[in-house]
Design an enzyme around this catalytic site. Structure first.
Site, PDB file in Angstrom:
ATOM      1  N   TRP A  38       0.820  -1.217   0.000  1.00 37.49           N
ATOM      2  CA  TRP A  38       0.000   0.000   0.000  1.00 37.49           C
ATOM      3  C   TRP A  38       0.851   1.263   0.000  1.00 37.49           C
ATOM      4  CZ3 TRP A  38      -5.041   1.845   0.223  1.00 37.49           C
ATOM      5  CH2 TRP A  38      -5.216   3.128   0.773  1.00 37.49           C
ATOM      6  N   GLU A  78      -5.133  18.408   7.021  1.00 36.29           N
ATOM      7  CA  GLU A  78      -4.029  17.470   6.912  1.00 36.29           C
ATOM      8  C   GLU A  78      -3.009  18.039   5.917  1.00 36.29           C
ATOM      9  OE1 GLU A  78      -5.730  13.170   7.985  1.00 36.29           O
ATOM     10  OE2 GLU A  78      -6.177  13.705   5.926  1.00 36.29           O
ATOM     11  N   ASP A  98       0.058   9.063   1.100  1.00 35.69           N
ATOM     12  CA  ASP A  98       0.623  10.400   0.841  1.00 35.69           C
ATOM     13  C   ASP A  98       2.083  10.417   0.362  1.00 35.69           C
ATOM     14  OD1 ASP A  98      -1.617  10.641   2.428  1.00 35.69           O
ATOM     15  OD2 ASP A  98      -0.658  11.800   3.984  1.00 35.69           O
ATOM     16  N   TRP A 151      -8.947   8.351   0.081  1.00 36.64           N
ATOM     17  CA  TRP A 151      -9.599   7.502   1.080  1.00 36.64           C
ATOM     18  C   TRP A 151     -10.978   7.107   0.593  1.00 36.64           C
ATOM     19  CZ3 TRP A 151      -6.047   5.838   4.000  1.00 36.64           C
ATOM     20  CH2 TRP A 151      -4.991   6.658   4.407  1.00 36.64           C
ATOM     21  N   ARG A 181      -0.479  16.769  13.115  1.00 35.35           N
ATOM     22  CA  ARG A 181       0.360  15.923  12.262  1.00 35.35           C
ATOM     23  C   ARG A 181       0.795  16.594  10.953  1.00 35.35           C
ATOM     24  NH1 ARG A 181      -4.685  13.324  12.527  1.00 35.35           N
ATOM     25  NH2 ARG A 181      -5.885  13.419  10.604  1.00 35.35           N
ATOM     26  N   ASP A 182       1.697  15.862  10.260  1.00 35.51           N
ATOM     27  CA  ASP A 182       2.157  16.180   8.905  1.00 35.51           C
ATOM     28  C   ASP A 182       3.043  17.434   8.850  1.00 35.51           C
ATOM     29  OD1 ASP A 182       0.438  14.048   8.495  1.00 35.51           O
ATOM     30  OD2 ASP A 182      -1.193  15.276   7.704  1.00 35.51           O
ATOM     31  N   GLN A 215       3.930   7.356   2.308  1.00 38.88           N
ATOM     32  CA  GLN A 215       3.279   6.525   3.321  1.00 38.88           C
ATOM     33  C   GLN A 215       3.104   5.131   2.739  1.00 38.88           C
ATOM     34  OE1 GLN A 215       1.565   7.862   6.730  1.00 38.88           O
ATOM     35  NE2 GLN A 215       3.669   8.357   6.213  1.00 38.88           N
ATOM     36  N   SER A 224       2.818  11.124   7.969  1.00 36.77           N
ATOM     37  CA  SER A 224       3.386  12.002   6.940  1.00 36.77           C
ATOM     38  C   SER A 224       4.296  13.087   7.491  1.00 36.77           C
ATOM     39  CB  SER A 224       2.263  12.647   6.126  1.00 36.77           C
ATOM     40  OG  SER A 224       1.733  11.681   5.260  1.00 36.77           O
TER      41      SER A 224
HETATM   42  C1  FRU Z   1      -3.484  12.049   4.871  1.00 32.22           C
HETATM   43  C2  FRU Z   1      -3.144  11.326   6.169  1.00 32.22           C
HETATM   44  C3  FRU Z   1      -2.197  12.172   7.013  1.00 32.22           C
HETATM   45  C4  FRU Z   1      -1.498  11.134   7.839  1.00 32.22           C
HETATM   46  C5  FRU Z   1      -1.386   9.992   6.884  1.00 32.22           C
HETATM   47  C6  FRU Z   1      -1.479   8.630   7.521  1.00 32.22           C
HETATM   48  O1  FRU Z   1      -3.907  11.178   3.859  1.00 32.22           O
HETATM   49  O2  FRU Z   1      -4.321  11.019   6.877  1.00 32.22           O
HETATM   50  O3  FRU Z   1      -2.826  13.168   7.777  1.00 32.22           O
HETATM   51  O4  FRU Z   1      -0.245  11.584   8.296  1.00 32.22           O
HETATM   52  O5  FRU Z   1      -2.432  10.121   5.936  1.00 32.22           O
HETATM   53  O6  FRU Z   1      -1.148   7.601   6.626  1.00 32.22           O
END
Ligand code: FRU
Length: 455
Positions: free
Chosen positions: A39, A215, A42, A289, A161-162, A58, A101
């Site tokens: 899989w 995000e 991001d 998603w 995050r990110d 990711q 991420s």
């Molecule tokens: C965005 C996200 C980010 C997170 C990552 C997890 O698609 O949800 O916010 O860091 O994917 O895989």
């Protein structure tokens, strides 16, 4: 004596051990970045370092579904041809169940990753961490000072995050995605080194209509325009937007003006920017998603978009495929401005200039997608009948650029004013394209970008 394998060794065994099957499967992409197997979501850590472009992502190497997150890695000398690198990060520390991420920088000659350590334990905890490579990107060592930001600001939610880091005015700066009072927001941190960060406050937040959590925030300046690119959660009808505004570095605030959707297709999210010697590039996740993944049964899911070059013209963001992609061109299949203008294949670049008509993409079952472009604007119609339309500014060239790669289509209309990215799974694995109306059509077959792929 038995030597137990590390999580990274197991990840590499899984990702590369099953890659031959995944890469030879029916929909395997020829010139887009996908994981060797497993899989991908991001794009992460886009950076030019040591004479190569590095793209991380990711990654769940053990199945074609999302799972505990690792960072996969690919690199390229020319932005067109890529090679897979070993998995870069595994969630192998007590403070993380997933390496979420983040971004990458060249810290005085050391390739450094800044990522979110995600811990699923109740309550969920997200902290910011760093990892450095002392061998040019083959292996990464996590900082003993991790997490370098161990708690989210009290005024925000635990969604934290990110991190996207950049250097400006002799300091490091970081934007982190979060939520404030039910609105998406980006937090600003600054620091003299990558291990010590000062919280500067909320850089900017939505007005209530721009989603409830942001995000993957990115700050950048393109053609003199400050932009904040975010992926808002729960913003009906929108996924990934560019916010136009004015960034005040001293105050640590960005006043927002207007915004623009980056891509009107169904398969575009979590885009990240990369500064490349004065120009700005962008790569997104070419999926989303909740989408169906027919490739799951072949052991892989998810891919990244082509790199796009960014410009701002008359208050609009312009995105065009990076010129380096011309290096993928093989045979010229079509070059005609009248009569039958058609091309068939699995890996194609199509350019239509002076267009006033419709480009049809079809498979054995019939129409998969129609792209109409005329004086008014552009519209995209999918097989189910759903149509998305957008105006083009009067000065935009009536031009359409389409990249087809086995199960993906990326469209750039009006000189890059409107983009549309969609995963399309053709019945006989071949897409037939033909132009109706006025326009000069050129088409090339495209060569594989990874050594092991073949068209
Ligand atoms: C965005 C996200 C980010 C997170 C990552 C997890 O698609 O949800 O916010 O860091 O994917 O895989």
């Amino acid at each position: 004596m038995s030597i137990s394998k590390s999580m990274l060794d197991l990840a590499n065994d899984a990702a590369f051990g099953k890659s031959a099957k995944a890469r030879r499967s029916r929909y395997a992409l020829a010139y887009h970045i996908a994981a060797p197997s497993g899989w991908l979501n991001d794009p992460n850590g886009l950076v030019r370092f040591g004479g190569r472009y590095h793209v991380f992502y990711q990654h769940h190497p053990f199945s074609a579904q999302w799972g505990p997150m690792y960072w996969g890695h690919a690199s390229s000398a020319d932005l067109a041809h890529w090679r897979h690198e070993p998995v870069a990060l595994a969630p192998d520390q007590p403070y993380e169940k997933g390496c979420f991420s983040g971004s990458a920088v060249d810290d005085q000659g050391v390739l450094t990753l800044i990522y979110t350590a995600h811990d699923d334990d109740s309550p969920v905890k997200e902290t910011q961490c760093i990892a450095r490579s002392f061998d040019g990107g083959q292996t990464f060592v996590k900082s003993p000072l991790n997490p370098v930001i161990g708690a989210y600001p009290a005024e925000c939610s635990s969604d934290f995050r990110d991190p996207k880091v950049w250097r400006q005015d002799g300091r490091w700066h970081m934007v982190v995605g979060s939520r404030h009072g039910g609105r998406g927001c980006a937090l600003l941190y600054s620091g003299d080194d990558l291990e010590h960060w000062e919280y500067r406050g909320i850089l900017c937040e939505g007005d209530g209509t721009l989603g409830d959590m942001w995000e993957c925030p990115n700050y950048c300046r393109v053609d003199g325009q400050d932009l904040l690119i975010v992926s808002p959660m729960n913003m009906p009808g929108h996924k990934n937007i560019a916010l136009f505004g004015a960034f005040d570095a001293a105050a640590g605030r960005m006043a927002l003006d207007h915004w623009q959707e980056l891509d009107l297709g169904d398969d575009f999210y979590a885009a990240q920017i990369m500064e490349d010697e004065g120009r700005m590039l962008l790569i997104g996740w070419m999926d989303m998603w909740g989408r169906a993944h027919p490739t799951e049964e072949d052991g892989w899911a998810g891919a990244l978009t082509l790199p796009r070059e960014l410009h701002v013209r008359n208050g609009r963001l312009i995105q065009l495929p990076a010129p380096e992609l011309k290096a993928l061109r093989g045979e010229k299949a079509v070059d005609s401005d009248a009569g039958e203008r058609a091309a068939s294949g699995r890996c194609l670049e199509i350019r239509v200039g002076g267009m006033d008509g419709c480009l049809v993409l079809a498979d054995a079952d019939g129409m998969m997608m129609e792209i109409r472009l005329n004086q008014e604007g552009v519209s995209f119609t999918l097989a189910g009948g759903r149509t998305v339309a957008a105006p083009l500014s009067p000065e935009a060239p009536r031009e359409l650029i389409v990249f087809i790669d086995r199960c993906s289509v990326e469209c750039f209309a009006g000189g890059g004013e409107v983009c549309f990215t969609e995963r399309l799974y053709a019945k006989e694995l071949r897409i037939d394209t033909f132009l109706r109306g006025a326009g000069r059509m050129e088409a090339w077959t495209l060569n594989p970008a990874f050594e092991e792929a073949s068209c």
